[in-house]
Design an enzyme around this catalytic site. Structure first.
Site, PDB file in Angstrom:
ATOM      1  N   PHE A  48       0.822  -1.211   0.000  1.00 36.34           N
ATOM      2  CA  PHE A  48       0.000   0.000   0.000  1.00 36.34           C
ATOM      3  C   PHE A  48       0.859   1.265   0.000  1.00 36.34           C
ATOM      4  CE2 PHE A  48      -2.705  -3.062   2.283  1.00 36.34           C
ATOM      5  CZ  PHE A  48      -3.951  -2.843   1.727  1.00 36.34           C
ATOM      6  N   THR A 100      -4.457   2.232  -8.457  1.00 37.45           N
ATOM      7  CA  THR A 100      -5.582   3.161  -8.553  1.00 37.45           C
ATOM      8  C   THR A 100      -6.176   3.188  -9.950  1.00 37.45           C
ATOM      9  OG1 THR A 100      -6.090   5.531  -8.487  1.00 37.45           O
ATOM     10  CG2 THR A 100      -3.831   4.970  -8.954  1.00 37.45           C
ATOM     11  N   ASP A 101      -7.440   3.611 -10.034  1.00 38.95           N
ATOM     12  CA  ASP A 101      -8.058   3.794 -11.354  1.00 38.95           C
ATOM     13  C   ASP A 101      -7.501   5.018 -12.076  1.00 38.95           C
ATOM     14  OD1 ASP A 101      -9.253   5.789  -9.789  1.00 38.95           O
ATOM     15  OD2 ASP A 101     -11.319   5.193 -10.241  1.00 38.95           O
ATOM     16  N   GLU A 102      -6.795   5.897 -11.340  1.00 44.29           N
ATOM     17  CA  GLU A 102      -6.323   7.138 -11.967  1.00 44.29           C
ATOM     18  C   GLU A 102      -5.288   6.887 -13.058  1.00 44.29           C
ATOM     19  OE1 GLU A 102      -5.581  10.535  -9.609  1.00 44.29           O
ATOM     20  OE2 GLU A 102      -7.159  10.067  -8.170  1.00 44.29           O
ATOM     21  N   TYR A 128       0.932  12.274  -9.488  1.00 40.70           N
ATOM     22  CA  TYR A 128       0.556  11.092  -8.689  1.00 40.70           C
ATOM     23  C   TYR A 128       0.209   9.911  -9.584  1.00 40.70           C
ATOM     24  CZ  TYR A 128      -2.590   7.895  -6.255  1.00 40.70           C
ATOM     25  OH  TYR A 128      -3.206   6.759  -5.788  1.00 40.70           O
ATOM     26  N   TYR A 141     -13.709  22.407  -6.051  1.00 35.43           N
ATOM     27  CA  TYR A 141     -12.867  22.847  -7.175  1.00 35.43           C
ATOM     28  C   TYR A 141     -13.717  23.028  -8.430  1.00 35.43           C
ATOM     29  CZ  TYR A 141      -8.823  20.998  -4.474  1.00 35.43           C
ATOM     30  OH  TYR A 141      -7.867  20.728  -3.529  1.00 35.43           O
TER      31      TYR A 141
HETATM   32  P1  NAD Z   1      -2.342   7.263   2.619  1.00 41.53           P
HETATM   33  O1  NAD Z   1      -1.645   8.454   2.068  1.00 41.53           O
HETATM   34  O2  NAD Z   1      -3.470   7.460   3.579  1.00 41.53           O
HETATM   35  O3  NAD Z   1      -1.294   6.306   3.358  1.00 41.53           O
HETATM   36  C1  NAD Z   1      -0.046   5.998   2.815  1.00 41.53           C
HETATM   37  C2  NAD Z   1       0.769   5.282   3.885  1.00 41.53           C
HETATM   38  O4  NAD Z   1       2.043   4.944   3.301  1.00 41.53           O
HETATM   39  C3  NAD Z   1       1.063   6.136   5.112  1.00 41.53           C
HETATM   40  O5  NAD Z   1       0.905   5.388   6.294  1.00 41.53           O
HETATM   41  C4  NAD Z   1       2.525   6.542   4.936  1.00 41.53           C
HETATM   42  O6  NAD Z   1       3.200   6.774   6.150  1.00 41.53           O
HETATM   43  C5  NAD Z   1       3.076   5.331   4.204  1.00 41.53           C
HETATM   44  N1  NAD Z   1       4.266   5.654   3.401  1.00 41.53           N
HETATM   45  C6  NAD Z   1       4.434   6.703   2.556  1.00 41.53           C
HETATM   46  N2  NAD Z   1       5.679   6.663   2.026  1.00 41.53           N
HETATM   47  C7  NAD Z   1       6.293   5.561   2.536  1.00 41.53           C
HETATM   48  C8  NAD Z   1       7.568   4.993   2.362  1.00 41.53           C
HETATM   49  N3  NAD Z   1       8.485   5.562   1.555  1.00 41.53           N
HETATM   50  N4  NAD Z   1       7.870   3.845   3.020  1.00 41.53           N
HETATM   51  C9  NAD Z   1       6.945   3.270   3.850  1.00 41.53           C
HETATM   52  N5  NAD Z   1       5.727   3.797   4.071  1.00 41.53           N
HETATM   53  C10 NAD Z   1       5.396   4.923   3.413  1.00 41.53           C
HETATM   54  O7  NAD Z   1      -2.807   6.421   1.364  1.00 41.53           O
HETATM   55  P2  NAD Z   1      -4.135   5.552   1.139  1.00 41.53           P
HETATM   56  O8  NAD Z   1      -5.217   6.440   0.691  1.00 41.53           O
HETATM   57  O9  NAD Z   1      -4.315   4.680   2.308  1.00 41.53           O
HETATM   58  O10 NAD Z   1      -3.671   4.694  -0.129  1.00 41.53           O
HETATM   59  C11 NAD Z   1      -2.983   3.456   0.051  1.00 41.53           C
HETATM   60  C12 NAD Z   1      -2.678   2.868  -1.315  1.00 41.53           C
HETATM   61  O11 NAD Z   1      -3.893   2.674  -2.031  1.00 41.53           O
HETATM   62  C13 NAD Z   1      -1.816   3.776  -2.195  1.00 41.53           C
HETATM   63  O12 NAD Z   1      -0.913   2.954  -2.903  1.00 41.53           O
HETATM   64  C14 NAD Z   1      -2.811   4.433  -3.127  1.00 41.53           C
HETATM   65  O13 NAD Z   1      -2.197   4.754  -4.355  1.00 41.53           O
HETATM   66  C15 NAD Z   1      -3.837   3.343  -3.287  1.00 41.53           C
HETATM   67  N6  NAD Z   1      -5.205   3.775  -3.585  1.00 41.53           N
HETATM   68  C16 NAD Z   1      -5.819   4.719  -2.815  1.00 41.53           C
HETATM   69  C17 NAD Z   1      -7.147   5.063  -3.078  1.00 41.53           C
HETATM   70  C18 NAD Z   1      -7.877   6.075  -2.233  1.00 41.53           C
HETATM   71  O14 NAD Z   1      -9.016   6.436  -2.573  1.00 41.53           O
HETATM   72  N7  NAD Z   1      -7.322   6.574  -1.134  1.00 41.53           N
HETATM   73  C19 NAD Z   1      -7.825   4.460  -4.136  1.00 41.53           C
HETATM   74  C20 NAD Z   1      -7.146   3.512  -4.920  1.00 41.53           C
HETATM   75  C21 NAD Z   1      -5.846   3.174  -4.617  1.00 41.53           C
HETATM   76  O1  DAU Z   2      -9.502   7.353  -7.851  1.00 41.64           O
HETATM   77  C1  DAU Z   2      -8.669   6.843  -6.843  1.00 41.64           C
HETATM   78  C2  DAU Z   2      -7.904   7.984  -6.216  1.00 41.64           C
HETATM   79  O2  DAU Z   2      -8.831   8.697  -5.416  1.00 41.64           O
HETATM   80  C3  DAU Z   2      -6.729   7.513  -5.367  1.00 41.64           C
HETATM   81  O3  DAU Z   2      -5.782   6.882  -6.202  1.00 41.64           O
HETATM   82  C4  DAU Z   2      -6.074   8.702  -4.647  1.00 41.64           C
HETATM   83  O4  DAU Z   2      -5.050   8.234  -3.795  1.00 41.64           O
HETATM   84  C5  DAU Z   2      -7.133   9.393  -3.830  1.00 41.64           C
HETATM   85  O5  DAU Z   2      -6.588  10.538  -3.194  1.00 41.64           O
HETATM   86  C6  DAU Z   2      -8.306   9.804  -4.709  1.00 41.64           C
HETATM   87  O6  DAU Z   2      -7.916  10.831  -5.652  1.00 41.64           O
HETATM   88  P1  DAU Z   2      -8.865  12.084  -5.985  1.00 41.64           P
HETATM   89  O7  DAU Z   2      -8.035  13.180  -6.492  1.00 41.64           O
HETATM   90  O8  DAU Z   2     -10.044  11.651  -6.799  1.00 41.64           O
HETATM   91  O9  DAU Z   2      -9.414  12.371  -4.483  1.00 41.64           O
HETATM   92  P2  DAU Z   2      -9.642  13.739  -3.670  1.00 41.64           P
HETATM   93  O10 DAU Z   2     -10.382  13.362  -2.437  1.00 41.64           O
HETATM   94  O11 DAU Z   2      -8.400  14.542  -3.535  1.00 41.64           O
HETATM   95  O12 DAU Z   2     -10.630  14.527  -4.623  1.00 41.64           O
HETATM   96  C7  DAU Z   2     -11.881  13.967  -5.015  1.00 41.64           C
HETATM   97  C8  DAU Z   2     -12.555  14.969  -5.928  1.00 41.64           C
HETATM   98  O13 DAU Z   2     -12.914  16.122  -5.168  1.00 41.64           O
HETATM   99  C9  DAU Z   2     -11.658  15.454  -7.050  1.00 41.64           C
HETATM  100  O14 DAU Z   2     -12.439  15.632  -8.222  1.00 41.64           O
HETATM  101  C10 DAU Z   2     -11.140  16.792  -6.547  1.00 41.64           C
HETATM  102  C11 DAU Z   2     -12.296  17.297  -5.698  1.00 41.64           C
HETATM  103  N1  DAU Z   2     -11.916  18.154  -4.556  1.00 41.64           N
HETATM  104  C12 DAU Z   2     -10.963  17.704  -3.697  1.00 41.64           C
HETATM  105  C13 DAU Z   2     -10.564  18.462  -2.629  1.00 41.64           C
HETATM  106  C14 DAU Z   2      -9.491  17.985  -1.675  1.00 41.64           C
HETATM  107  C15 DAU Z   2     -12.555  19.361  -4.345  1.00 41.64           C
HETATM  108  O15 DAU Z   2     -13.460  19.743  -5.127  1.00 41.64           O
HETATM  109  N2  DAU Z   2     -12.169  20.123  -3.285  1.00 41.64           N
HETATM  110  C16 DAU Z   2     -11.188  19.740  -2.415  1.00 41.64           C
HETATM  111  O16 DAU Z   2     -10.875  20.512  -1.483  1.00 41.64           O
END
Ligand code: NAD
Ligand code: DAU
Length: 353
Positions: free
Chosen positions: A80, A133-135, A159, A216
């Site tokens: 992760f 991620t789907d991104e 990213y 945004y």
């Molecule tokens: P997050 O930012 O909440 O957590 C990331 C974690 O990784 C943290 O605990 C951080 O301390 C640790 N980390 C960062 N750099 C590191 C390093 N160099 N070595 C060891 N640990 C490190 O992220 P998240 O939202 O929990 O996402 C986890 C994974 O899932 C990521 O790979 C992200 O790309 C993927 N993902 C996230 C989402 C989402 O919606 N949040 C969706 C799809 C995929």
């Molecule tokens: O799709 C999966 C991804 O979803 C993960 O890979 C990323 O780790 C995770 O951060 C997330 O990315 P997004 O950029 O989609 O998430 P975020 O919550 O930052 O933003 C969601 C949407 O809301 C996006 O269209 C931007 C918008 N936004 C976000 C913030 C922080 C706003 O409009 N205002 C804001 O202040």
């Protein structure tokens, strides 16, 4: 048996570790660098639990990885650890290249050395699960079909480019060296322990503090939201039954615009914690758009359903209610993360918008 999890103190990783140990007695070695996004408090329920071995360290540290793999001999790695916030990647892409690209490379090399030396049975059972991620697929037009696993890679942010690079490395380590990898590409998660730099928790904590709710651009961007517990169950299914070398898309069948999401959060807060000042939607403000903002993501999750029988258990209505309730009940956790470093980030990202 043991699994090595990286990034298990972050949002999804900590939910995964807690879910894993609620369902299994298999030890989790949890390697996390504790960046701003990592939080030991997320794992407080595991204090004193010998099944959870926390290691404070970095995935780019090859010597540490070698030592952990030799000592714990995990049957699987679930990766992760990443820099995960698109807006931070726009302000400072370097950390994303370091952790997401070099970190994944370093982990793959350490895993390959460990796996190569295993006995035949352990070697064929070993798995490297890469959480992505789907991104990586880029942005969809309003009427385009949802992303399948064969959709071309078209990442648009630092990213998503770094995650796409890591996906390609994982693929290559399988094709070239035979490392038994699995990759999952998931849509937007929400739920407990979500760091309030991301849309849903930011809106909850700002609303409760009476601060503006910054949307945004026009707020018509679409995301496909999945409750974090469903992402965790999908990863467990892929790890247990996924075909080696395959990728699996994971999503919630729940496309919504950002504006719709923010209005639902406001309506739930109006119900659960009404404000004397009036409805929370009064705080919504439109601010300058994110550069290169992807318009729409949507996941076609039929492959994981067909092959592995996985479907999300939560609806958005049930998941978002649980989530808002969790934030209302965890004011201490929120206060802890809204510390000095968080305020600096808010100033960097929002003051000039
Ligand atoms: P997050 O930012 O909440 O957590 C990331 C974690 O990784 C943290 O605990 C951080 O301390 C640790 N980390 C960062 N750099 C590191 C390093 N160099 N070595 C060891 N640990 C490190 O992220 P998240 O939202 O929990 O996402 C986890 C994974 O899932 C990521 O790979 C992200 O790309 C993927 N993902 C996230 C989402 C989402 O919606 N949040 C969706 C799809 C995929
Ligand atoms: O799709 C999966 C991804 O979803 C993960 O890979 C990323 O780790 C995770 O951060 C997330 O990315 P997004 O950029 O989609 O998430 P975020 O919550 O930052 O933003 C969601 C949407 O809301 C996006 O269209 C931007 C918008 N936004 C976000 C913030 C922080 C706003 O409009 N205002 C804001 O202040």
């Amino acid at each position: 048996m043991t699994v090595l999890v990286t990034g298990g103190a972050g949002f999804i990783g900590s939910n995964f570790v807690l879910d894993w140990l609620a369902q299994s007695d298999e030890t989790v070695v949890n390697l996390d660098a504790l960046t701003y996004a990592g939080n030991r408090r997320n794992l407080a329920a595991l204090d004193g639990d010998a099944r959870h071995v926390f290691v404070h360290g970095d995935v780019v540290d090859r010597a540490l990885l070698d030592r952990l793999l030799a000592e714990h001999r995990p049957r699987a790695i679930v990766h992760f650890a990443a820099e995960s916030h698109v807006d931070r990647s726009i302000h400072g892409p370097g950390a994303f290249m370091k952790t997401n690209v070099e970190g994944t490379f370093t982990l793959l090399e350490a895993a390959r050395a460990h796996w190569s030396a295993l006995e035949a049975d352990a070697k064929s059972a070993f798995r490297f699960h890469h959480v992505s991620t789907d991104e990586v697929y880029g942005s969809l037009a309003a009427d385009a079909p949802a992303f399948t696993e064969t959709h071309p890679y078209e990442p648009n942010s630092p990213y998503s480019a770094s995650k796409a690079a890591s996906d390609h490395l994982v693929r290559a380590w399988h094709h070239t060296y035979g490392l038994p990898v699995l990759t999952s590409n998931c849509s937007n998660n929400y739920g407990p322990f979500h760091f309030p730099e991301k849309l849903i928790p930011l809106m909850i904590v700002n609303a409760l503090a009476g601060k503006p709710l910054p949307i945004y651009g026009d707020g018509q961007q679409v995301r496909d939201w999945l409750y974090v517990g469903d992402h965790c169950s999908a990863i467990r299914a892929v790890l247990a039954r996924g075909r080696v070398g395959e990728t699996y898309n994971i999503g919630g069948w729940n496309e919504q615009t950002n504006k719709q999401i923010v209005h639902q959060v406001c309506a739930l807060l109006d119900e659960l914690r009404p404000s004397a000042e009036g409805p929370y939607a009064r705080l919504i403000t439109h601010v300058t758009d994110r550069p290169g903002h992807d318009r729409r993501y949507a996941i076609d999750a039929r492959k994981i359903e067909r092959e592995l029988g996985w479907r999300p258990a939560e609806t958005f209505a049930s998941g978002i209610r649980k989530t808002v309730q969790w934030y209302l009940e965890h004011g201490d956790w929120v206060a802890d993360v809204l510390s000095g470093g968080y305020r600096d980030w808010v100033a960097t990202n929002y003051n000039a918008r």
